[in-house]
Design a protein around this motif. Structure first.
Motif, short mmCIF file in Angstrom:
data_model
loop_
_atom_site.label_atom_id
_atom_site.label_comp_id
_atom_site.label_asym_id
_atom_site.label_seq_id
_atom_site.Cartn_x
_atom_site.Cartn_y
_atom_site.Cartn_z
N ALA A 89 2.23 -2.68 3.84
CA ALA A 89 1.25 -2.74 2.75
C ALA A 89 -0.17 -2.74 3.32
CB ALA A 89 1.47 -3.98 1.91
N SER A 90 -0.37 -3.47 4.41
CA SER A 90 -1.69 -3.51 5.03
C SER A 90 -2.08 -2.12 5.55
CB SER A 90 -1.69 -4.52 6.18
OG SER A 90 -2.92 -4.50 6.88
N HIS A 91 -1.10 -1.43 6.15
CA HIS A 91 -1.35 -0.09 6.68
C HIS A 91 -1.69 0.91 5.57
CE1 HIS A 91 -0.94 3.35 9.39
NE2 HIS A 91 -0.19 3.93 8.46
N GLU A 92 -1.04 0.74 4.41
CA GLU A 92 -1.21 1.67 3.30
C GLU A 92 -2.30 1.25 2.31
OE1 GLU A 92 0.47 4.78 2.39
OE2 GLU A 92 0.51 4.56 4.55
N GLY A 93 -2.90 0.07 2.56
CA GLY A 93 -3.94 -0.39 1.64
C GLY A 93 -3.39 -0.88 0.31
N ILE A 94 -2.18 -1.40 0.31
CA ILE A 94 -1.57 -1.92 -0.92
C ILE A 94 -1.84 -3.43 -1.00
CG2 ILE A 94 0.60 -2.30 -2.16
CD1 ILE A 94 1.72 0.16 -0.73
N ASP A 95 -2.38 -3.87 -2.13
CA ASP A 95 -2.63 -5.28 -2.36
C ASP A 95 -1.39 -5.90 -3.01
OD1 ASP A 95 -3.51 -7.80 -2.93
OD2 ASP A 95 -5.22 -7.20 -4.16
N LEU A 96 -0.61 -6.62 -2.21
CA LEU A 96 0.62 -7.20 -2.72
C LEU A 96 0.36 -8.27 -3.78
CD1 LEU A 96 2.71 -7.53 0.57
CD2 LEU A 96 2.90 -5.79 -1.20
#
Length: 325
Positions: free
Chosen positions: A314-321
């Motif tokens: 998620a950090s790599h893809e810019g996803i805010d969990l």
């Protein structure tokens, strides 16, 4: 006045604590270590506090304390001595096994069972450290242990919605990683709701072996080895992401060609499902308890690792969990 709800003959105290009956009688007569009540037939009956005192006195005397200097101490003082002794030896224990597990316990009889020699025999590769022993949930909220325990272990006679709320409050106050509840009576609906809160719930009575397997089941173990072998272990973290959040993550489009967020989220959901299934099998029956404890701990360990992997993806893809809640 002592409660008549939980009382024991001296033989039962001796068995739990691993102390000969003759020694207990000497401790009582010479040092006033116990204050039993007498029945109409002049039989001595000992309470839960006596059971815990006998266990603590035995352990402290084995560690070099003179019984004459500790027999008059109350439970809190005896526990303090145990904590100091555990602190002095924890470094060596960690080097030897790396399997230190801390417990906070509600229920004096339960504490006596856990700290008994007979119970310890089922946890040969685990070093248990009791951070606090309490008679009630209210006492936990008033004086939580200074150190957050790995496992919050409770004995509750009757389960109902208010008690569940009180357990959660106490667990938050002490920042416990895992909650294990033993009970006598309770509606299935309440038990199910407790499991939804990630509590391990089992109906009494439990043998030393069964209780040991419950504790084993909330530990991370090396999946390549059996529980009885020497492995490193810590408590399994509680589940971070619900099925709802995982489903939302699975539907997010990303730039990763292999669709890692979706695959990892699906794996986590499957592992969490199997972890819950294994725990329910362990809760329902003592049969094959060792196997279900092992399966629960392995799937929980894997689930926790994949949750870490999801956070990296998620950090790599810019996803805010956090935004998916």
């Amino acid at each position: 006045m002592k409660s008549l709800s939980q009382q024991y003959r001296i033989g039962a105290i001796a068995k739990f604590a691993g102390v000969p009956v003759t020694t207990l009688r000497v401790w009582e007569a010479r040092h006033q270590a116990f204050r039993p009540i007498k029945t109409a037939g002049q039989h001595r009956l000992y309470g839960e506090e006596d059971l815990l005192r006998a266990t603590l006195l035995k352990q402290l005397s084995d560690q070099g304390y003179a019984i004459s200097t500790i027999a008059s101490l109350d439970i809190a003082a005896l526990n303090d001595l145990m904590h100091k002794q555990s602190g002095q030896s924890s470094g060596l224990a960690k080097l030897a096994s790396n399997r230190n597990v801390s417990l906070a316990i509600v229920g004096l009889a339960l504490a006596g069972q856990v700290e008994s020699k007979a119970f310890s025999a089922h946890l040969q590769n685990i070093h248990l450290v009791t951070t606090g022993v309490y008679q009630s949930l209210e006492m936990v909220r008033q004086t939580p242990p200074n150190t957050a325990p790995d496992i919050f272990l409770l004995k509750i006679n009757t389960l109902h919605e208010i008690v569940v709320h009180e357990i959660l409050q106490a667990a938050r106050a002490m920042r416990a990683s895992k909650i294990v509840v033993l009970y006598n009576y309770g509606r299935e609906q309440v038990v199910r709701s407790m499991r939804d809160y990630r509590m391990m719930v089992r109906r009494e009575p439990l043998s030393d072996y069964e209780l040991a397997e419950l504790i084993n089941s909330v530990l991370v173990v090396d999946a390549s080895q059996e529980l009885s072998e020497t492995t490193t272990s810590v408590t399994i973290p509680a589940r971070k992401y619900s099925d709802y959040v995982l489903k939302k993550i699975s539907g997010i489009s990303t730039n990763v060609l292999c669709e890692c967020p979706r695959h990892v989220a699906e794996i986590i959901a499957q592992l969490a499902s199997f972890e819950q299934y294994s725990q329910e099998c362990l809760n329902k029956s003592a049969e094959d308890a060792h196997l279900h404890a092992y399966l629960s701990s392995v799937s929980g360990s894997a689930r926790a690792l994949f949750e870490q992997a999801l956070e990296k993806v998620a950090s790599h893809e810019g996803i805010d969990l956090n935004a998916q809640e």
